[in-house]
Design a protein around this motif. Structure first.
Motif, PDB file in Angstrom:
ATOM      1  N   ALA A 161       0.826  -1.209   0.000  1.00  0.00           N
ATOM      2  CA  ALA A 161       0.000   0.000   0.000  1.00  0.00           C
ATOM      3  C   ALA A 161       0.857   1.254   0.000  1.00  0.00           C
ATOM      4  O   ALA A 161       0.592   2.212  -0.746  1.00  0.00           O
ATOM      5  CB  ALA A 161      -0.931  -0.004   1.204  1.00  0.00           C
ATOM      6  N   LEU A 162       1.885   1.269   0.818  1.00  0.00           N
ATOM      7  CA  LEU A 162       2.766   2.440   0.884  1.00  0.00           C
ATOM      8  C   LEU A 162       3.467   2.678  -0.452  1.00  0.00           C
ATOM      9  O   LEU A 162       3.624   3.828  -0.892  1.00  0.00           O
ATOM     10  CB  LEU A 162       3.790   2.255   2.007  1.00  0.00           C
ATOM     11  CG  LEU A 162       3.215   2.241   3.428  1.00  0.00           C
ATOM     12  CD1 LEU A 162       4.281   1.841   4.429  1.00  0.00           C
ATOM     13  CD2 LEU A 162       2.630   3.601   3.789  1.00  0.00           C
ATOM     14  N   ARG A 163       3.864   1.583  -1.109  1.00  0.00           N
ATOM     15  CA  ARG A 163       4.516   1.718  -2.422  1.00  0.00           C
ATOM     16  C   ARG A 163       3.543   2.269  -3.452  1.00  0.00           C
ATOM     17  O   ARG A 163       3.882   3.134  -4.260  1.00  0.00           O
ATOM     18  CB  ARG A 163       5.061   0.366  -2.884  1.00  0.00           C
ATOM     19  CG  ARG A 163       5.795   0.424  -4.226  1.00  0.00           C
ATOM     20  CD  ARG A 163       6.300  -0.942  -4.629  1.00  0.00           C
ATOM     21  NE  ARG A 163       5.208  -1.841  -4.933  1.00  0.00           N
ATOM     22  CZ  ARG A 163       4.588  -1.880  -6.113  1.00  0.00           C
ATOM     23  NH1 ARG A 163       4.947  -1.060  -7.096  1.00  0.00           N
ATOM     24  NH2 ARG A 163       3.614  -2.754  -6.320  1.00  0.00           N
ATOM     25  N   ALA A 164       2.292   1.789  -3.425  1.00  0.00           N
ATOM     26  CA  ALA A 164       1.295   2.252  -4.386  1.00  0.00           C
ATOM     27  C   ALA A 164       1.020   3.748  -4.222  1.00  0.00           C
ATOM     28  O   ALA A 164       0.887   4.481  -5.204  1.00  0.00           O
ATOM     29  CB  ALA A 164       0.011   1.454  -4.228  1.00  0.00           C
ATOM     30  N   VAL A 165       0.934   4.198  -2.979  1.00  0.00           N
ATOM     31  CA  VAL A 165       0.698   5.618  -2.732  1.00  0.00           C
ATOM     32  C   VAL A 165       1.873   6.456  -3.213  1.00  0.00           C
ATOM     33  O   VAL A 165       1.708   7.487  -3.874  1.00  0.00           O
ATOM     34  CB  VAL A 165       0.441   5.868  -1.225  1.00  0.00           C
ATOM     35  CG1 VAL A 165       0.386   7.365  -0.930  1.00  0.00           C
ATOM     36  CG2 VAL A 165      -0.851   5.195  -0.790  1.00  0.00           C
ATOM     37  N   GLN A 166       3.076   5.994  -2.910  1.00  0.00           N
ATOM     38  CA  GLN A 166       4.271   6.758  -3.273  1.00  0.00           C
ATOM     39  C   GLN A 166       4.501   6.788  -4.781  1.00  0.00           C
ATOM     40  O   GLN A 166       4.807   7.835  -5.356  1.00  0.00           O
ATOM     41  CB  GLN A 166       5.500   6.165  -2.577  1.00  0.00           C
ATOM     42  CG  GLN A 166       6.776   6.957  -2.840  1.00  0.00           C
ATOM     43  CD  GLN A 166       7.959   6.411  -2.054  1.00  0.00           C
ATOM     44  OE1 GLN A 166       7.861   5.404  -1.369  1.00  0.00           O
ATOM     45  NE2 GLN A 166       9.087   7.078  -2.157  1.00  0.00           N
ATOM     46  N   GLU A 167       4.344   5.647  -5.443  1.00  0.00           N
ATOM     47  CA  GLU A 167       4.671   5.567  -6.871  1.00  0.00           C
ATOM     48  C   GLU A 167       3.549   6.040  -7.773  1.00  0.00           C
ATOM     49  O   GLU A 167       3.807   6.621  -8.835  1.00  0.00           O
ATOM     50  CB  GLU A 167       5.042   4.121  -7.241  1.00  0.00           C
ATOM     51  CG  GLU A 167       6.349   3.647  -6.625  1.00  0.00           C
ATOM     52  CD  GLU A 167       6.760   2.281  -7.136  1.00  0.00           C
ATOM     53  OE1 GLU A 167       6.236   1.859  -8.204  1.00  0.00           O
ATOM     54  OE2 GLU A 167       7.587   1.625  -6.479  1.00  0.00           O
ATOM     55  N   PHE A 168       2.297   5.805  -7.372  1.00  0.00           N
ATOM     56  CA  PHE A 168       1.183   6.056  -8.285  1.00  0.00           C
ATOM     57  C   PHE A 168       0.175   7.097  -7.771  1.00  0.00           C
ATOM     58  O   PHE A 168      -0.723   7.487  -8.510  1.00  0.00           O
ATOM     59  CB  PHE A 168       0.451   4.745  -8.595  1.00  0.00           C
ATOM     60  CG  PHE A 168       1.366   3.684  -9.136  1.00  0.00           C
ATOM     61  CD1 PHE A 168       1.889   3.777 -10.417  1.00  0.00           C
ATOM     62  CD2 PHE A 168       1.736   2.605  -8.344  1.00  0.00           C
ATOM     63  CE1 PHE A 168       2.741   2.805 -10.913  1.00  0.00           C
ATOM     64  CE2 PHE A 168       2.593   1.625  -8.836  1.00  0.00           C
ATOM     65  CZ  PHE A 168       3.102   1.728 -10.124  1.00  0.00           C
ATOM     66  N   GLY A 169       0.327   7.513  -6.511  1.00  0.00           N
ATOM     67  CA  GLY A 169      -0.553   8.545  -5.977  1.00  0.00           C
ATOM     68  C   GLY A 169      -1.979   8.114  -5.740  1.00  0.00           C
ATOM     69  O   GLY A 169      -2.888   8.949  -5.711  1.00  0.00           O
ATOM     70  N   VAL A 170      -2.205   6.821  -5.571  1.00  0.00           N
ATOM     71  CA  VAL A 170      -3.565   6.319  -5.340  1.00  0.00           C
ATOM     72  C   VAL A 170      -3.937   6.457  -3.865  1.00  0.00           C
ATOM     73  O   VAL A 170      -3.082   6.742  -3.021  1.00  0.00           O
ATOM     74  CB  VAL A 170      -3.700   4.846  -5.784  1.00  0.00           C
ATOM     75  CG1 VAL A 170      -3.443   4.704  -7.269  1.00  0.00           C
ATOM     76  CG2 VAL A 170      -2.737   3.960  -4.991  1.00  0.00           C
ATOM     77  N   THR A 171      -5.210   6.257  -3.562  1.00  0.00           N
ATOM     78  CA  THR A 171      -5.680   6.300  -2.176  1.00  0.00           C
ATOM     79  C   THR A 171      -5.611   4.919  -1.562  1.00  0.00           C
ATOM     80  O   THR A 171      -6.098   3.945  -2.135  1.00  0.00           O
ATOM     81  CB  THR A 171      -7.137   6.804  -2.116  1.00  0.00           C
ATOM     82  OG1 THR A 171      -7.200   8.118  -2.656  1.00  0.00           O
ATOM     83  CG2 THR A 171      -7.640   6.826  -0.678  1.00  0.00           C
ATOM     84  N   GLU A 172      -4.983   4.820  -0.407  1.00  0.00           N
ATOM     85  CA  GLU A 172      -4.962   3.585   0.385  1.00  0.00           C
ATOM     86  C   GLU A 172      -5.280   3.976   1.817  1.00  0.00           C
ATOM     87  O   GLU A 172      -4.581   4.802   2.410  1.00  0.00           O
ATOM     88  CB  GLU A 172      -3.578   2.923   0.329  1.00  0.00           C
ATOM     89  CG  GLU A 172      -3.203   2.346  -1.013  1.00  0.00           C
ATOM     90  CD  GLU A 172      -3.796   0.978  -1.270  1.00  0.00           C
ATOM     91  OE1 GLU A 172      -4.477   0.456  -0.363  1.00  0.00           O
ATOM     92  OE2 GLU A 172      -3.569   0.435  -2.357  1.00  0.00           O
ATOM     93  N   LYS A 173      -6.345   3.445   2.371  1.00  0.00           N
ATOM     94  CA  LYS A 173      -6.707   3.781   3.742  1.00  0.00           C
ATOM     95  C   LYS A 173      -7.242   2.542   4.449  1.00  0.00           C
ATOM     96  O   LYS A 173      -7.672   1.576   3.811  1.00  0.00           O
ATOM     97  CB  LYS A 173      -7.746   4.897   3.764  1.00  0.00           C
ATOM     98  CG  LYS A 173      -9.051   4.551   3.054  1.00  0.00           C
ATOM     99  CD  LYS A 173     -10.107   5.632   3.245  1.00  0.00           C
ATOM    100  CE  LYS A 173      -9.824   6.857   2.424  1.00  0.00           C
ATOM    101  NZ  LYS A 173     -10.954   7.831   2.447  1.00  0.00           N
TER     102      LYS A 173
END
Length: 246
Positions: A161-173
């Protein structure tokens, strides 16, 4: 903006990730769990041929399984690239009762059209879950059912999740079960069930117990003790399904 991250995800992730997403669930190491997961959700849904809205459907593998089972499925995703994959999977699996659409599930253009809806690992990507649930409430017929299948607390801090937020700017909560129910009830839903979602089968009787209790009385007693322990525990640590009714 997180929604742009969702829209552009496949293009930015590259062809290898696109192929992986297209071939879900069979490209996943946890394929067996994913298939079991959808089987559980089907048992909680109204029976086919109910009209079903699959929200944040991604490549549409869940939509195809629902359609092949007999549901009349509308698969929604915010990304045109994902909807292209849904079309490919629709043809590949012959899922004729499937209509893919590009839209934002926080602002759906439906009014009392569906018997049921599913957020399968997708509500925790919402920028505003209240808007998403409100939009789905409008889309459901009276007494319509929506099922949310979400990972457990702490999901937003996993390495993936942290990688997805950092690399792609998606929402993970995180999407705790209490928060889902509280938000849904403010909108007008009533919660009719909460079920534990486990990543691994949990034995009702452990192997050690079976070795210890060979006789019928011992087996039954051990079973009752194990069931009592499970009921007293009540912890939803690995994920959950919430059943909400309009």
């Amino acid at each position: 903006m997180a929604k742009l991250g969702e829209i552009d995800y496949i293009r930015r992730a590259g062809p290898k990730e696109r192929e992986h997403i297209l071939n879900k669930p069979f490209s996943e190491p946890m394929c067996g769990y994913l298939l079991s997961d959808i089987g559980t959700i089907m048992r909680l849904l109204p029976a086919p041929p109910a009209t079903l809205l699959d929200l944040g459907a991604g490549s549409g593998w869940t939509s195809c399984l629902f359609a092949l089972t007999g549901y009349q499925v509308t698969a929604q995703d915010i990304s045109p690239d994902m909807v292209e994959l849904i079309e490919l999977n629709k043809k590949r699996y012959g899922a004729t009762m499937l209509t893919p659409i590009v839209s934002d599930y926080e602002s759906l253009d439906f009014d009392e059209e569906f018997d049921c809806a599913v957020f399968y690992d997708s509500l925790h990507h919402a920028e505003e879950e209240h808007a998403a649930l409100t939009s789905v409430y409008r889309a459901l017929k009276p007494n319509g059912v929506v099922i949310t299948a979400e990972p457990g607390t702490g999901q937003s801090q996993t390495p993936e999740a942290l990688r997805a937020v950092q690399e792609f700017g998606v929402t993970e909560k995180d999407m705790p079960v209490a928060a889902v129910i509280a938000t849904a009830e403010k909108i007008g839903f009533r919660c009719t069930g909460v079920f534990e979602r486990r990543f691994e089968p949990k034995p009702l009787i452990h192997a050690e117990t079976l070795r210890t209790y060979r006789g019928a009385y011992g087996f039954i007693s051990a079973s009752l003790r194990e069931m009592s322990w499970r009921l007293k525990g009540g912890h939803l640590t690995e994920g959950h399904y919430v059943v909400l009714q309009k």
